[in-house]
Write an enzyme that holds these catalytic residues in place. Structure first.
Site, mmCIF file in Angstrom:
data_model
loop_
_atom_site.group_PDB
_atom_site.id
_atom_site.type_symbol
_atom_site.label_atom_id
_atom_site.label_comp_id
_atom_site.label_asym_id
_atom_site.label_seq_id
_atom_site.Cartn_x
_atom_site.Cartn_y
_atom_site.Cartn_z
ATOM 1 N N GLU A 50 0.844 -1.202 0.000
ATOM 2 C CA GLU A 50 0.000 0.000 0.000
ATOM 3 C C GLU A 50 0.878 1.250 0.000
ATOM 4 O OE1 GLU A 50 -2.893 -0.202 3.142
ATOM 5 O OE2 GLU A 50 -4.003 -1.787 2.117
ATOM 6 N N LYS A 71 -0.703 -2.306 -45.894
ATOM 7 C CA LYS A 71 -0.747 -3.734 -46.231
ATOM 8 C C LYS A 71 -1.554 -3.890 -47.517
ATOM 9 C CE LYS A 71 -0.328 -5.950 -41.794
ATOM 10 N NZ LYS A 71 -1.009 -6.428 -40.636
#
Ligand code: R5P
Length: 290
Positions: A35, A189
């Site tokens: 913590e 592409k």
């Protein structure tokens, strides 16, 4: 007054210096169970403007929680004019619902940051501009491209082609190319047959040229490795890789170097071993303009 969270202490210091403002003394640590503890050690007048600098990248939950602790403490000090500067804003990748009833984590964090008292948020190259709409307070989405372009201009002698690894990043390439007064393009592409896909530059040849690849985020490095391999095959003499946010998961740096990158640099929105380009001036200049 500038307050740095533990993810962005050095950057907070730089911003404070550029704004000629005081960097707040704080104490921050982690308890043995994980913590966090946070303490503001300077006096802050309730009417003072406070700028909290804290990136919320990995470990996201911990850095986000520390940001909330800082904001809550400022609220206990009755400070109202609070600007959150989160140069890398974690949980930004899910800014909409792709499947039914998914948590829109960018919206959840937006609600929390506001509820904790932020009156304005400043970030750098948010994953999507639409993230700003998830807030009811002003959100300024700054660009690190001028800082990256300036760095390239100072460190690169040849005039490079600036390339986006995909169409989505084309505006980054354009922004940099305009400053460097050079050409830019993106990798596309192309399906040549049902079985064969070829990736190549859309409009210009990179044969015998130095190439600068620019993306907003490098995470696993997969996108960049693919781009480097294609560019080297297509005759680039050198490939320099730049990004805004070096998320750099696992061995991403190693993979990029192994693919043949000639340079790899990023900004300090996140701490990493390649965070050599500072966004302090970008942030400071914007804050001055408010
Ligand atoms: C995608 O939207 C981003 O612009 C980056 O191209 C992507 O996050 C890079 O991811 P990775 O490094 O894992 O290929």
């Amino acid at each position: 007054m500038i307050i740095g969270g533990s993810a962005s202490q050095a950057l907070a210091g730089e911003v404070a210096e550029k704004l000629d403002e005081k960097l707040c003394h704080v104490e921050t640590k982690k308890f043995p169970d994980g913590e966090r503890y946070y303490r503001i050690k300077d006096e802050i007048a309730p009417d003072e403007r406070v700028i909290v600098v804290q990136s919320t990248g990995y470990p996201q939950d911990e850095n986000m929680m520390e940001l909330f602790f800082i904001l809550d403490t400022l609220s206990d000090m009755n400070v109202e004019d609070i600007i959150v500067v989160s140069p890398y804003l974690g949980y930004s990748r899910q800014e909409r619902r792709f499947k039914d009833v998914e948590c829109i984590s960018a919206k959840a964090t937006a609600r929390l940051i506001q509820a904790m008292g932020a009156k304005r948020v400043i970030s750098i190259n948010l994953h999507e501009q639409s993230i700003c709409d998830l807030y009811d307070i002003p959100v300024d989405n700054l660009s690190a491209m001028p800082a990256i372009a300036e760095y390239i201009a100072q460190t690169t002698e040849d005039k490079p082609v600036v390339l986006a690894p995909d169409k989505g990043a084309i505006n980054f390439a354009k922004e940099i190319a305009e400053v460097l007064d050079t050409d830019y393009d993106y990798l596309e592409k192309v399906r040549l047959s049902p079985e064969v896909v070829e990736t190549k530059t859309k409009n210009i040849s990179i044969d015998n040229r130095r190439v600068v690849i620019i993306d907003d985020i490098i995470s696993t490095g997969g996108t960049i490795v693919n781009a480097i391999e294609i560019l080297k095959e297509q005759g680039a003499t050198a490939v320099d890789v730049y990004c805004v946010h070096p998320v750099l998961v696992n061995d991403a740096i190693l993979k990029i170097n192994a693919a043949g990158a000639d340079n790899l640099q990023a900004t300090n929105t996140l701490k990493s071993e390649v965070s050599g380009i500072s966004v302090a001036q970008t942030i400071a200049q914007h804050i001055k303009s408010l």
